[in-house]
Design a protein around this motif. Structure first.
Motif, PDB file in Angstrom:
ATOM      1  N   LEU A 154      16.078   4.427  -1.505  1.00 15.75           N
ATOM      2  CA  LEU A 154      14.641   4.261  -1.708  1.00 15.75           C
ATOM      3  C   LEU A 154      13.896   5.426  -1.078  1.00 15.75           C
ATOM      4  O   LEU A 154      14.219   5.848   0.041  1.00 15.75           O
ATOM      5  CB  LEU A 154      14.173   2.942  -1.084  1.00 15.75           C
ATOM      6  CG  LEU A 154      12.673   2.636  -1.115  1.00 15.75           C
ATOM      7  CD1 LEU A 154      12.261   2.239  -2.523  1.00 15.75           C
ATOM      8  CD2 LEU A 154      12.336   1.517  -0.141  1.00 15.75           C
ATOM      9  N   ILE A 155      12.905   5.963  -1.790  1.00 18.17           N
ATOM     10  CA  ILE A 155      12.042   7.016  -1.251  1.00 18.17           C
ATOM     11  C   ILE A 155      10.673   6.410  -0.963  1.00 18.17           C
ATOM     12  O   ILE A 155      10.042   5.844  -1.855  1.00 18.17           O
ATOM     13  CB  ILE A 155      11.892   8.192  -2.236  1.00 18.17           C
ATOM     14  CG1 ILE A 155      13.256   8.797  -2.565  1.00 18.17           C
ATOM     15  CG2 ILE A 155      10.970   9.263  -1.649  1.00 18.17           C
ATOM     16  CD1 ILE A 155      13.191   9.883  -3.616  1.00 18.17           C
ATOM     17  N   GLY A 190       0.797  -1.223   0.000  1.00 18.22           N
ATOM     18  CA  GLY A 190       0.000   0.000   0.000  1.00 18.22           C
ATOM     19  C   GLY A 190       0.829   1.273   0.000  1.00 18.22           C
ATOM     20  O   GLY A 190       0.292   2.351  -0.289  1.00 18.22           O
ATOM     21  N   ASP A 191       2.132   1.185   0.294  1.00 24.70           N
ATOM     22  CA  ASP A 191       2.996   2.372   0.284  1.00 24.70           C
ATOM     23  C   ASP A 191       3.322   2.768  -1.150  1.00 24.70           C
ATOM     24  O   ASP A 191       3.445   1.917  -2.040  1.00 24.70           O
ATOM     25  CB  ASP A 191       4.300   2.097   1.037  1.00 24.70           C
ATOM     26  CG  ASP A 191       4.097   2.040   2.539  1.00 24.70           C
ATOM     27  OD1 ASP A 191       2.956   2.301   2.991  1.00 24.70           O
ATOM     28  OD2 ASP A 191       5.056   1.726   3.254  1.00 24.70           O
ATOM     29  N   TYR A 192       3.488   4.088  -1.335  1.00 20.02           N
ATOM     30  CA  TYR A 192       3.938   4.596  -2.639  1.00 20.02           C
ATOM     31  C   TYR A 192       5.431   4.876  -2.538  1.00 20.02           C
ATOM     32  O   TYR A 192       5.852   5.706  -1.724  1.00 20.02           O
ATOM     33  CB  TYR A 192       3.179   5.868  -3.025  1.00 20.02           C
ATOM     34  CG  TYR A 192       3.453   6.322  -4.448  1.00 20.02           C
ATOM     35  CD1 TYR A 192       2.705   5.821  -5.511  1.00 20.02           C
ATOM     36  CD2 TYR A 192       4.466   7.233  -4.732  1.00 20.02           C
ATOM     37  CE1 TYR A 192       2.947   6.215  -6.809  1.00 20.02           C
ATOM     38  CE2 TYR A 192       4.715   7.632  -6.038  1.00 20.02           C
ATOM     39  CZ  TYR A 192       3.956   7.128  -7.071  1.00 20.02           C
ATOM     40  OH  TYR A 192       4.209   7.510  -8.369  1.00 20.02           O
ATOM     41  N   ILE A 249      11.949   4.115 -11.153  1.00 22.59           N
ATOM     42  CA  ILE A 249      10.802   3.255 -10.876  1.00 22.59           C
ATOM     43  C   ILE A 249       9.996   3.842  -9.731  1.00 22.59           C
ATOM     44  O   ILE A 249      10.552   4.223  -8.692  1.00 22.59           O
ATOM     45  CB  ILE A 249      11.270   1.833 -10.507  1.00 22.59           C
ATOM     46  CG1 ILE A 249      12.072   1.220 -11.646  1.00 22.59           C
ATOM     47  CG2 ILE A 249      10.089   0.940 -10.155  1.00 22.59           C
ATOM     48  CD1 ILE A 249      12.755  -0.072 -11.274  1.00 22.59           C
ATOM     49  N   ASN A 250       8.692   3.933  -9.896  1.00 21.51           N
ATOM     50  CA  ASN A 250       7.830   4.395  -8.808  1.00 21.51           C
ATOM     51  C   ASN A 250       6.449   3.777  -8.968  1.00 21.51           C
ATOM     52  O   ASN A 250       6.012   3.492 -10.073  1.00 21.51           O
ATOM     53  CB  ASN A 250       7.752   5.928  -8.769  1.00 21.51           C
ATOM     54  CG  ASN A 250       7.172   6.517 -10.034  1.00 21.51           C
ATOM     55  OD1 ASN A 250       5.961   6.577 -10.213  1.00 21.51           O
ATOM     56  ND2 ASN A 250       8.050   6.947 -10.943  1.00 21.51           N
ATOM     57  N   GLY A 251       5.785   3.576  -7.831  1.00 19.04           N
ATOM     58  CA  GLY A 251       4.448   3.013  -7.864  1.00 19.04           C
ATOM     59  C   GLY A 251       4.002   2.580  -6.478  1.00 19.04           C
ATOM     60  O   GLY A 251       4.743   2.707  -5.490  1.00 19.04           O
ATOM     61  N   THR A 252       2.791   2.072  -6.403  1.00 11.77           N
ATOM     62  CA  THR A 252       2.210   1.590  -5.155  1.00 11.77           C
ATOM     63  C   THR A 252       2.527   0.109  -4.979  1.00 11.77           C
ATOM     64  O   THR A 252       2.360  -0.677  -5.906  1.00 11.77           O
ATOM     65  CB  THR A 252       0.683   1.799  -5.156  1.00 11.77           C
ATOM     66  OG1 THR A 252       0.396   3.185  -5.346  1.00 11.77           O
ATOM     67  CG2 THR A 252       0.078   1.341  -3.839  1.00 11.77           C
ATOM     68  N   VAL A 253       2.992  -0.250  -3.790  1.00 10.85           N
ATOM     69  CA  VAL A 253       3.359  -1.638  -3.513  1.00 10.85           C
ATOM     70  C   VAL A 253       2.089  -2.482  -3.430  1.00 10.85           C
ATOM     71  O   VAL A 253       1.229  -2.247  -2.589  1.00 10.85           O
ATOM     72  CB  VAL A 253       4.161  -1.745  -2.200  1.00 10.85           C
ATOM     73  CG1 VAL A 253       4.510  -3.209  -1.923  1.00 10.85           C
ATOM     74  CG2 VAL A 253       5.415  -0.897  -2.270  1.00 10.85           C
ATOM     75  N   LYS A 254       1.994  -3.464  -4.326  1.00 14.80           N
ATOM     76  CA  LYS A 254       0.849  -4.372  -4.333  1.00 14.80           C
ATOM     77  C   LYS A 254       1.134  -5.685  -3.621  1.00 14.80           C
ATOM     78  O   LYS A 254       0.251  -6.276  -2.999  1.00 14.80           O
ATOM     79  CB  LYS A 254       0.424  -4.657  -5.780  1.00 14.80           C
ATOM     80  CG  LYS A 254      -0.159  -3.461  -6.503  1.00 14.80           C
ATOM     81  CD  LYS A 254      -1.431  -2.986  -5.843  1.00 14.80           C
ATOM     82  CE  LYS A 254      -2.074  -1.833  -6.598  1.00 14.80           C
ATOM     83  NZ  LYS A 254      -3.293  -1.335  -5.921  1.00 14.80           N
ATOM     84  N   SER A 255       2.386  -6.136  -3.705  1.00 12.42           N
ATOM     85  CA  SER A 255       2.735  -7.416  -3.101  1.00 12.42           C
ATOM     86  C   SER A 255       4.237  -7.462  -2.860  1.00 12.42           C
ATOM     87  O   SER A 255       5.016  -6.993  -3.693  1.00 12.42           O
ATOM     88  CB  SER A 255       2.310  -8.571  -4.017  1.00 12.42           C
ATOM     89  OG  SER A 255       2.743  -9.814  -3.500  1.00 12.42           O
ATOM     90  N   TYR A 274       7.123   7.554   0.065  1.00 12.43           N
ATOM     91  CA  TYR A 274       6.271   8.733   0.212  1.00 12.43           C
ATOM     92  C   TYR A 274       5.154   8.521   1.226  1.00 12.43           C
ATOM     93  O   TYR A 274       4.531   9.498   1.655  1.00 12.43           O
ATOM     94  CB  TYR A 274       5.660   9.115  -1.135  1.00 12.43           C
ATOM     95  CG  TYR A 274       6.660   9.643  -2.139  1.00 12.43           C
ATOM     96  CD1 TYR A 274       7.138  10.941  -2.051  1.00 12.43           C
ATOM     97  CD2 TYR A 274       7.136   8.844  -3.169  1.00 12.43           C
ATOM     98  CE1 TYR A 274       8.052  11.428  -2.963  1.00 12.43           C
ATOM     99  CE2 TYR A 274       8.059   9.329  -4.093  1.00 12.43           C
ATOM    100  CZ  TYR A 274       8.509  10.621  -3.974  1.00 12.43           C
ATOM    101  OH  TYR A 274       9.428  11.100  -4.877  1.00 12.43           O
ATOM    102  N   SER A 275       4.897   7.276   1.600  1.00 12.81           N
ATOM    103  CA  SER A 275       3.802   6.981   2.526  1.00 12.81           C
ATOM    104  C   SER A 275       4.263   6.837   3.964  1.00 12.81           C
ATOM    105  O   SER A 275       3.452   6.565   4.845  1.00 12.81           O
ATOM    106  CB  SER A 275       3.096   5.681   2.093  1.00 12.81           C
ATOM    107  OG  SER A 275       2.614   5.786   0.771  1.00 12.81           O
ATOM    108  N   GLN A 276       5.540   7.017   4.225  1.00 15.32           N
ATOM    109  CA  GLN A 276       6.073   6.802   5.565  1.00 15.32           C
ATOM    110  C   GLN A 276       5.564   7.842   6.551  1.00 15.32           C
ATOM    111  O   GLN A 276       5.343   7.554   7.721  1.00 15.32           O
ATOM    112  CB  GLN A 276       7.600   6.813   5.525  1.00 15.32           C
ATOM    113  CG  GLN A 276       8.279   6.267   6.776  1.00 15.32           C
ATOM    114  CD  GLN A 276       8.135   4.759   6.881  1.00 15.32           C
ATOM    115  OE1 GLN A 276       8.099   4.060   5.879  1.00 15.32           O
ATOM    116  NE2 GLN A 276       8.039   4.248   8.092  1.00 15.32           N
ATOM    117  N   SER A 277       5.397   9.087   6.090  1.00 12.91           N
ATOM    118  CA  SER A 277       4.948  10.177   6.965  1.00 12.91           C
ATOM    119  C   SER A 277       3.472  10.481   6.724  1.00 12.91           C
ATOM    120  O   SER A 277       2.945  10.247   5.632  1.00 12.91           O
ATOM    121  CB  SER A 277       5.776  11.445   6.712  1.00 12.91           C
ATOM    122  OG  SER A 277       7.156  11.204   6.929  1.00 12.91           O
ATOM    123  N   ASP A 278       2.823  11.017   7.740  1.00 11.71           N
ATOM    124  CA  ASP A 278       1.401  11.357   7.624  1.00 11.71           C
ATOM    125  C   ASP A 278       1.168  12.619   6.808  1.00 11.71           C
ATOM    126  O   ASP A 278       0.112  12.777   6.200  1.00 11.71           O
ATOM    127  CB  ASP A 278       0.792  11.535   9.025  1.00 11.71           C
ATOM    128  CG  ASP A 278       0.776  10.247   9.819  1.00 11.71           C
ATOM    129  OD1 ASP A 278       0.714   9.172   9.189  1.00 11.71           O
ATOM    130  OD2 ASP A 278       0.832  10.308  11.060  1.00 11.71           O
TER     131      ASP A 278
END
Length: 225
Positions: free
Chosen positions: A120-121, A78-80, A86-92, A123-127
């Motif tokens: 690695l960046i 679910g993290d971006y 390469i960039n995207g939302t982690v699906k699995s 983007y979903s780590q912080s609120d």
């Protein structure tokens, strides 16, 4: 592993690996107990293991990377994330690969060793994230008026937060054909793109209403007679 919340796929893989290893050791032990010489078998297993390891070197590196990712959890489903181009939302997150989905729903399969060892960046780590909206105005336009318009638009938007910093506008540079301004606002992570797209259009429309000129690249040619 359950107590430490190790990923379920890693639990299954490690349990299978340990199970096979213990069975091999059990067979060799029993063979030694009944008088069968196991030295040659151990040598054969060692040579076979070395050959398989050399053949599967890249795969084993991906497995090690997958173990690191599943234990240290630099990103979750679910993290971006972004790594290089390469960039995207982690699906699995699998043992050997991580599956990403781009915003236009393209599926990217990335080897785990690449994500575990390179920068690695997440983007979903912080609120919260900061939205930066950059725009240039002509040298004849009022910077104070442009700043007032941009701050008013930000103040009215429901997604814009007052913490950890109130909205601000800075003059970032004096370019060849424009005075470059940047609006900085903070939003919840999930509202980042909606807020950015809204601010871009709202500022453009309001500048047109207020007569604030937005220059474009052009070349003035002066002919000397």
């Amino acid at each position: 592993m359950i107590k430490r919340d190790v990923d379920i796929s890693l639990q299954a893989f490690l349990c299978t690996l340990i199970n096979i290893t213990l069975k091999v050791l059990l067979i060799l032990t029993v063979m030694g107990m009944v008088g069968i010489q196991v030295t040659s078998f151990i040598a054969m297993l060692g040579a076979a293991g070395l050959a398989v390891g050399m053949a599967l070197q890249g795969t084993l590196q991906n497995f090690a990377g997958g173990v690191i990712v599943l234990i240290l959890k630099p990103y979750r489903v679910g993290d971006y994330i972004e790594q290089g181009s390469i960039n995207g939302t982690v699906k699995s997150i699998q043992i050997f690969n991580t599956i990403l989905a781009t915003p236009d729903n393209k599926i990217i399969i990335v080897p785990n060793t690449k994500l575990a060892t390179d920068t690695l960046i997440n983007y979903s780590q912080s609120d919260h994230r900061r939205v930066d909206v950059s725009i240039g105005i002509s040298y004849g336009s009022s910077v104070d008026k442009a700043r007032e318009v941009m701050l008013a638009i930000a103040k009215e938007h429901p997604y814009v937060l007052q913490e950890p910093e109130v909205p601000v506008v800075y003059v970032t540079s004096l370019s060849d054909s424009s005075v470059d301004l940047q609006l900085r606002v903070w939003v919840n992570n999930t509202n980042y793109w909606d807020c950015k797209f809204f601010l871009n259009q709202a500022i453009y429309d309001k500048f047109n209403e207020e007569g604030i000129s937005i220059p474009y690249n052009q070349l003035d040619v002066h002919i000397i007679k």
